[in-house]
Design a protein around this motif. Structure first.
Motif, PDB file in Angstrom:
ATOM      1  N   ASP A   1       1.305 -10.317  14.118  1.00  0.00           N
ATOM      2  CA  ASP A   1       0.031  -9.776  13.649  1.00  0.00           C
ATOM      3  C   ASP A   1      -0.422 -10.710  12.532  1.00  0.00           C
ATOM      4  N   ILE A   2      -1.094 -11.800  12.914  1.00  0.00           N
ATOM      5  CA  ILE A   2      -1.453 -12.828  11.922  1.00  0.00           C
ATOM      6  C   ILE A   2      -2.905 -13.243  12.105  1.00  0.00           C
ATOM      7  N   ASP A   3      -3.465 -13.905  11.111  1.00  0.00           N
ATOM      8  CA  ASP A   3      -4.883 -14.267  11.194  1.00  0.00           C
ATOM      9  C   ASP A   3      -5.069 -15.576  11.971  1.00  0.00           C
TER      10      ASP A   3
ATOM     11  N   ARG B   1       0.869  -1.186   0.000  1.00  0.00           N
ATOM     12  CA  ARG B   1       0.000   0.000   0.000  1.00  0.00           C
ATOM     13  C   ARG B   1       0.906   1.237   0.000  1.00  0.00           C
TER      14      ARG B   1
ATOM     15  N   GLY C   1       2.889 -15.261   5.256  1.00  0.00           N
ATOM     16  CA  GLY C   1       3.569 -16.290   6.033  1.00  0.00           C
ATOM     17  C   GLY C   1       4.683 -15.746   6.901  1.00  0.00           C
ATOM     18  N   THR C   2       5.009 -16.522   7.933  1.00  0.00           N
ATOM     19  CA  THR C   2       6.061 -16.165   8.898  1.00  0.00           C
ATOM     20  C   THR C   2       7.208 -17.142   8.741  1.00  0.00           C
TER      21      THR C   2
HETATM   22  P1  5GP Z   1      -3.212  -6.835   5.493  1.00  0.00           P
HETATM   23  O1  5GP Z   1      -3.174  -7.229   4.049  1.00  0.00           O
HETATM   24  O2  5GP Z   1      -4.385  -5.946   5.802  1.00  0.00           O
HETATM   25  O3  5GP Z   1      -1.897  -6.258   5.959  1.00  0.00           O
HETATM   26  O4  5GP Z   1      -3.426  -8.162   6.334  1.00  0.00           O
HETATM   27  C1  5GP Z   1      -4.518  -8.998   6.098  1.00  0.00           C
HETATM   28  C2  5GP Z   1      -4.584 -10.071   7.167  1.00  0.00           C
HETATM   29  O5  5GP Z   1      -3.462 -10.960   7.037  1.00  0.00           O
HETATM   30  C3  5GP Z   1      -4.545  -9.557   8.606  1.00  0.00           C
HETATM   31  O6  5GP Z   1      -5.549 -10.233   9.352  1.00  0.00           O
HETATM   32  C4  5GP Z   1      -3.174  -9.954   9.091  1.00  0.00           C
HETATM   33  O7  5GP Z   1      -3.172 -10.197  10.494  1.00  0.00           O
HETATM   34  C5  5GP Z   1      -2.935 -11.232   8.330  1.00  0.00           C
HETATM   35  N1  5GP Z   1      -1.511 -11.571   8.228  1.00  0.00           N
HETATM   36  C6  5GP Z   1      -0.474 -10.723   8.078  1.00  0.00           C
HETATM   37  N2  5GP Z   1       0.687 -11.397   8.051  1.00  0.00           N
HETATM   38  C7  5GP Z   1       0.378 -12.714   8.221  1.00  0.00           C
HETATM   39  C8  5GP Z   1       1.156 -13.904   8.304  1.00  0.00           C
HETATM   40  O8  5GP Z   1       2.387 -13.918   8.230  1.00  0.00           O
HETATM   41  N3  5GP Z   1       0.462 -15.063   8.470  1.00  0.00           N
HETATM   42  C9  5GP Z   1      -0.895 -15.102   8.559  1.00  0.00           C
HETATM   43  N4  5GP Z   1      -1.464 -16.305   8.745  1.00  0.00           N
HETATM   44  N5  5GP Z   1      -1.651 -14.000   8.500  1.00  0.00           N
HETATM   45  C10 5GP Z   1      -1.033 -12.811   8.322  1.00  0.00           C
END
Ligand code: 5GP
Length: 210
Positions: free
Chosen positions: A102-104, A45, A83-84
């Motif tokens: 900060d993950i889902d 973004r 992913g992490t």
């Molecule tokens: P955004 O695109 O708005 O930054 O994130 C969308 C969603 O993806 C958010 O709920 C965020 O917490 C989740 N997210 C961000 N990074 C990861 C990650 O590494 N793993 C997972 N499983 N979810 C993630």
């Protein structure tokens, strides 16, 4: 080798619009807390800084990381992969740093199921009401209203995962919500008493989904 001085893993998840990112950014300012930087196939973004907010990668690169088993967890969220990677997290934890994720809910499930030797505390952040959530999600024009309606439908599905988290915190007021999370983390780390009322949370969730 995990030891007593290792850091703690802290996961914050929430349905879209509950204010989780702001909370995570506040918590990262604390001494000894570091954020886990995720990989994503999503496009940056305008306000995002590569390698700070995310490692932005192509789908091919993401799939290579999956194949090489570099991910601690990964998931498809909306239309993109997130992913992490494992190594930076384990290095931080072994140095005694607390790591914020900060993950889902899909990622939280995967990390929980790994039963790692590091302490894990999971938080699910919720909005005070559906009305407030809708207001937070919608801006002025009609296009935003349509997106907000779509996100409200997604909210009704995502909220059901609250049950798998250690703590559910309501974000009505940002500072209060932040203090609540911080106090719960401190209490968990020091085995102190916890200011948490599961019955209140259950009835709040029931209101949100009714
Ligand atoms: P955004 O695109 O708005 O930054 O994130 C969308 C969603 O993806 C958010 O709920 C965020 O917490 C989740 N997210 C961000 N990074 C990861 C990650 O590494 N793993 C997972 N499983 N979810 C993630």
């Amino acid at each position: 080798m995990p030891s007593e001085n290792d850091g703690v893993m802290i996961i914050l998840s929430s349905p879209s619009g509950a204010g989780k990112t702001t909370l995570v950014n506040l918590l990262t300012k604390l001494d000894n807390f570091e954020i886990s930087i995720s990989h994503t196939t999503r496009k940056p973004r305008p306000n995002e800084i590569p390698d700070k907010d995310y490692y932005f990668v192509t789908e091919d690169n993401f799939k290579r990381l999956i194949k090489n088993e570099e991910f601690l967890e990964y998931a498809k969220v909306f239309d993109n992969f997130y992913g992490t990677t494992r190594t930076p997290i384990i290095d931080k934890l072994n140095k005694g740093k607390n790591v914020l994720f900060d993950i889902d809910w899909q990622g939280a499930d995967q990390i929980r199921n790994k039963n790692l030797d590091y302490k894990l505390i999971t938080f699910f952040i919720l909005p005070p009401s559906r009305k407030v959530l809708f207001e937070r999600l919608s801006n002025r024009d009609m296009k935003d209203k349509l997106i907000a309606e779509e996100r409200m439908k997604q909210f009704s599905r995502d909220v059901l995962h609250w049950i798998n988290y250690d703590y559910v915190v309501i974000n009505e007021n940002l500072n209060e919500c932040y203090s609540k999370i911080l106090n719960l983390i401190k209490a968990e780390i020091n085995n102190g008493s916890k200011d948490y009322d599961p019955n209140y949370i259950r009835s709040h969730v029931e209101k949100l989904i009714s």
